[in-house]
Scaffold this motif. Structure first.
Motif, PDB file in Angstrom:
ATOM      1  N   THR A  52       0.822  -1.215   0.000  1.00 35.22           N
ATOM      2  CA  THR A  52       0.000   0.000   0.000  1.00 35.22           C
ATOM      3  C   THR A  52       0.848   1.254   0.000  1.00 35.22           C
ATOM      4  N   THR A  53       2.084   1.172   0.490  1.00 38.98           N
ATOM      5  CA  THR A  53       2.923   2.368   0.624  1.00 38.98           C
ATOM      6  C   THR A  53       4.099   2.400  -0.341  1.00 38.98           C
ATOM      7  N   VAL A  54       4.848   1.309  -0.426  1.00 40.63           N
ATOM      8  CA  VAL A  54       6.117   1.339  -1.163  1.00 40.63           C
ATOM      9  C   VAL A  54       5.951   1.519  -2.672  1.00 40.63           C
ATOM     10  N   PRO A  55       5.045   0.793  -3.364  1.00 44.57           N
ATOM     11  CA  PRO A  55       4.931   1.004  -4.816  1.00 44.57           C
ATOM     12  C   PRO A  55       4.605   2.450  -5.198  1.00 44.57           C
ATOM     13  N   LYS A  56       3.719   3.101  -4.452  1.00 41.22           N
ATOM     14  CA  LYS A  56       3.399   4.499  -4.743  1.00 41.22           C
ATOM     15  C   LYS A  56       4.607   5.389  -4.494  1.00 41.22           C
ATOM     16  N   MET A  57       5.348   5.123  -3.411  1.00 36.95           N
ATOM     17  CA  MET A  57       6.556   5.883  -3.126  1.00 36.95           C
ATOM     18  C   MET A  57       7.569   5.700  -4.249  1.00 36.95           C
ATOM     19  N   ALA A  58       7.715   4.464  -4.743  1.00 32.39           N
ATOM     20  CA  ALA A  58       8.651   4.174  -5.827  1.00 32.39           C
ATOM     21  C   ALA A  58       8.247   4.887  -7.113  1.00 32.39           C
ATOM     22  N   ALA A  59       6.944   4.845  -7.421  1.00 34.98           N
ATOM     23  CA  ALA A  59       6.461   5.501  -8.639  1.00 34.98           C
ATOM     24  C   ALA A  59       6.710   7.004  -8.587  1.00 34.98           C
ATOM     25  N   ASN A  60       6.491   7.609  -7.429  1.00 35.17           N
ATOM     26  CA  ASN A  60       6.715   9.043  -7.278  1.00 35.17           C
ATOM     27  C   ASN A  60       8.197   9.391  -7.380  1.00 35.17           C
ATOM     28  N   PHE A  61       9.054   8.506  -6.852  1.00 35.39           N
ATOM     29  CA  PHE A  61      10.493   8.773  -6.879  1.00 35.39           C
ATOM     30  C   PHE A  61      11.048   8.663  -8.297  1.00 35.39           C
ATOM     31  N   LEU A  62      10.518   7.729  -9.067  1.00 32.00           N
ATOM     32  CA  LEU A  62      11.053   7.470 -10.397  1.00 32.00           C
ATOM     33  C   LEU A  62      10.428   8.337 -11.485  1.00 32.00           C
ATOM     34  N   SER A  63       9.388   9.091 -11.131  1.00 32.77           N
ATOM     35  CA  SER A  63       8.725   9.931 -12.130  1.00 32.77           C
ATOM     36  C   SER A  63       8.659  11.365 -11.633  1.00 32.77           C
ATOM     37  N   ASP A  64       8.306  12.258 -12.545  1.00 34.55           N
ATOM     38  CA  ASP A  64       8.163  13.671 -12.181  1.00 34.55           C
ATOM     39  C   ASP A  64       6.848  13.939 -11.465  1.00 34.55           C
ATOM     40  N   THR A  65       5.897  13.029 -11.582  1.00 33.24           N
ATOM     41  CA  THR A  65       4.582  13.207 -10.964  1.00 33.24           C
ATOM     42  C   THR A  65       4.588  12.660  -9.544  1.00 33.24           C
ATOM     43  N   LYS A  66       4.323  13.499  -8.568  1.00 33.13           N
ATOM     44  CA  LYS A  66       4.317  13.082  -7.170  1.00 33.13           C
ATOM     45  C   LYS A  66       2.944  13.287  -6.537  1.00 33.13           C
ATOM     46  N   THR A  67       1.938  13.277  -7.384  1.00 29.09           N
ATOM     47  CA  THR A  67       0.590  13.556  -6.890  1.00 29.09           C
ATOM     48  C   THR A  67      -0.132  12.273  -6.501  1.00 29.09           C
ATOM     49  N   ILE A  68      -1.131  12.453  -5.650  1.00 25.87           N
ATOM     50  CA  ILE A  68      -2.069  11.386  -5.325  1.00 25.87           C
ATOM     51  C   ILE A  68      -3.445  12.031  -5.267  1.00 25.87           C
ATOM     52  N   THR A  69      -4.426  11.410  -5.872  1.00 26.62           N
ATOM     53  CA  THR A  69      -5.755  11.993  -5.919  1.00 26.62           C
ATOM     54  C   THR A  69      -6.372  12.059  -4.525  1.00 26.62           C
ATOM     55  N   PHE A  70      -7.373  12.905  -4.399  1.00 27.28           N
ATOM     56  CA  PHE A  70      -8.080  13.021  -3.121  1.00 27.28           C
ATOM     57  C   PHE A  70      -8.644  11.663  -2.701  1.00 27.28           C
ATOM     58  N   LEU A  71      -9.287  10.978  -3.649  1.00 28.94           N
ATOM     59  CA  LEU A  71      -9.854   9.659  -3.349  1.00 28.94           C
ATOM     60  C   LEU A  71      -8.762   8.638  -3.051  1.00 28.94           C
ATOM     61  N   GLY A  72      -7.672   8.695  -3.808  1.00 30.94           N
ATOM     62  CA  GLY A  72      -6.563   7.778  -3.572  1.00 30.94           C
ATOM     63  C   GLY A  72      -5.951   7.970  -2.197  1.00 30.94           C
ATOM     64  N   CYS A  73      -5.805   9.218  -1.788  1.00 29.73           N
ATOM     65  CA  CYS A  73      -5.273   9.522  -0.458  1.00 29.73           C
ATOM     66  C   CYS A  73      -6.225   9.031   0.628  1.00 29.73           C
ATOM     67  N   GLU A  74      -7.504   9.217   0.395  1.00 31.89           N
ATOM     68  CA  GLU A  74      -8.521   8.765   1.347  1.00 31.89           C
ATOM     69  C   GLU A  74      -8.488   7.244   1.493  1.00 31.89           C
ATOM     70  N   MET A  75      -8.393   6.545   0.374  1.00 32.90           N
ATOM     71  CA  MET A  75      -8.358   5.080   0.406  1.00 32.90           C
ATOM     72  C   MET A  75      -7.087   4.574   1.085  1.00 32.90           C
ATOM     73  N   GLN A  76      -5.963   5.222   0.781  1.00 31.21           N
ATOM     74  CA  GLN A  76      -4.704   4.803   1.396  1.00 31.21           C
ATOM     75  C   GLN A  76      -4.743   5.003   2.904  1.00 31.21           C
ATOM     76  N   THR A  77      -5.302   6.107   3.354  1.00 29.86           N
ATOM     77  CA  THR A  77      -5.431   6.367   4.786  1.00 29.86           C
ATOM     78  C   THR A  77      -6.281   5.304   5.462  1.00 29.86           C
ATOM     79  N   PHE A  78      -7.416   4.979   4.853  1.00 33.57           N
ATOM     80  CA  PHE A  78      -8.301   3.957   5.429  1.00 33.57           C
ATOM     81  C   PHE A  78      -7.617   2.597   5.495  1.00 33.57           C
ATOM     82  N   VAL A  79      -7.005   2.183   4.392  1.00 32.07           N
ATOM     83  CA  VAL A  79      -6.369   0.858   4.342  1.00 32.07           C
ATOM     84  C   VAL A  79      -5.253   0.754   5.373  1.00 32.07           C
TER      85      VAL A  79
END
Length: 306
Positions: free
Chosen positions: A76-103
């Motif tokens: 739930t945490t590492v793949p998103k962190m990896a994707a943000n590190f390897l790309s210029d896009t470091k965003t997470i949608t409002f819904l995505g952030c909400e889902m990650q917080t819940f999980v």
């Protein structure tokens, strides 16, 4: 849904654990290796417990649940962190952030409660071995349902409340994933009363199981010291101490993050602490509970011999 000046269609920006640079690239590679080891270790343990009938007992059923939680936790945490590190896009949608917080809240609470139940399981196995099959076979499923349901309910309540607050400050989350402590600095209203409810949840879901673990291990150690076999004492103490150290690492770091008001948080320190309860303990759990266990190692040998 609109929350102040922050709408559900607006993205957040995750600062991340690392910035670009030679040293941080090396650290990223280390995290990637730890992530792979955590996933493989937990997946292997789940497979062994599922396939080997000798491991179909309450102790290993609880352990398989812990491995499932740990594997989802790191994913739930590492793949998103990896994707943000390897790309210029470091965003997470409002819904995505909400889902990650819940999980993460749900999984973290389930792990905290399960570790407490597992310490009770070991207490019964060592202190009341003759009654173990009867006592634990009746309680194991209830323990798992209790852990998942109570932590999920707690996570849902906190997630729904936090994400209806007005995020009218910066959209920059100084963390590598979304969690309640990292979101509260973005809220533009007083959250001190809400933080008391967070503290109450922490006391019930983190502190009480941790105190139960300490109490159960204290009872176990008393039984161990009464053993006539010095070799048996050494082995039992070694096993119990390793379990207790890893459990303490999870509880202490999680308590450090969730028990303090957001005004006392230091983002850089929080990110380092979060690595321990989101990556390090999910990595250590399968190895601590399997490498010192002859039954699990035997199951692994039988699987490799097929």
């Amino acid at each position: 849904m609109t929350t102040g000046n922050q709408s559900s269609g607006t993205d957040f920006v995750l600062v991340g654990l690392f910035q670009y640079g030679q040293m941080n690239t090396l650290l990223f590679a280390v995290i990637a290796i730890l992530f792979s080891a955590a996933v493989m270790g937990n997946a292997t343990l789940i497979l062994l417990i599922r396939l080997d009938i000798r491991l179909h007992i309450p102790m290993y059923y609880l352990l398989s649940q812990l491995s499932i939680i740990d594997m989802i936790y790191v994913c739930t945490t590492v793949p998103k962190m990896a994707a943000n590190f390897l790309s210029d896009t470091k965003t997470i949608t409002f819904l995505g952030c909400e889902m990650q917080t819940f999980v993460l809240l749900s999984l973290g609470g389930s792990e905290a409660l399960l570790l407490g139940f597992m310490s009770y399981d070991r207490y019964i196995a060592i202190c009341h071995p003759l009654h173990y099959p009867i006592l634990m076979s009746r309680k194991t499923l209830f323990m798992v349902i209790c852990a998942w349901s109570s932590s999920s309910t707690n996570a849902l309540v906190h997630t729904l409340y936090v994400f209806q607050l007005p995020f009218c400050g910066s959209q920059l989350i100084n963390h590598f994933f979304c969690e309640v402590p990292s979101l509260l600095p973005l809220v533009c209203q007083d959250t001190s009363r809400y933080e008391y409810t967070v503290l109450l949840s922490v006391l019930l879901i983190l502190l009480l199981p941790f105190m139960a673990i300490l109490a159960s291990y204290a009872r176990v150690l008393l039984v161990i010291f009464r053993m006539s076999s010095g070799r048996g004492q050494t082995k039992a103490i070694s096993t119990c101490s390793s379990h207790l150290i890893v459990a303490s690492l999870f509880y202490v770091t999680a308590l450090s993050t969730y028990s303090r008001p957001h005004s006392l948080h230091a983002p850089e320190e929080d990110k380092v602490v979060a690595v321990f309860y989101t990556i390090v303990t999910p990595l250590l759990n399968p190895f601590i509970y399997s490498l010192r266990n002859k039954e699990v190692l035997g199951a692994l040998r039988r699987l490799l011999e097929r």
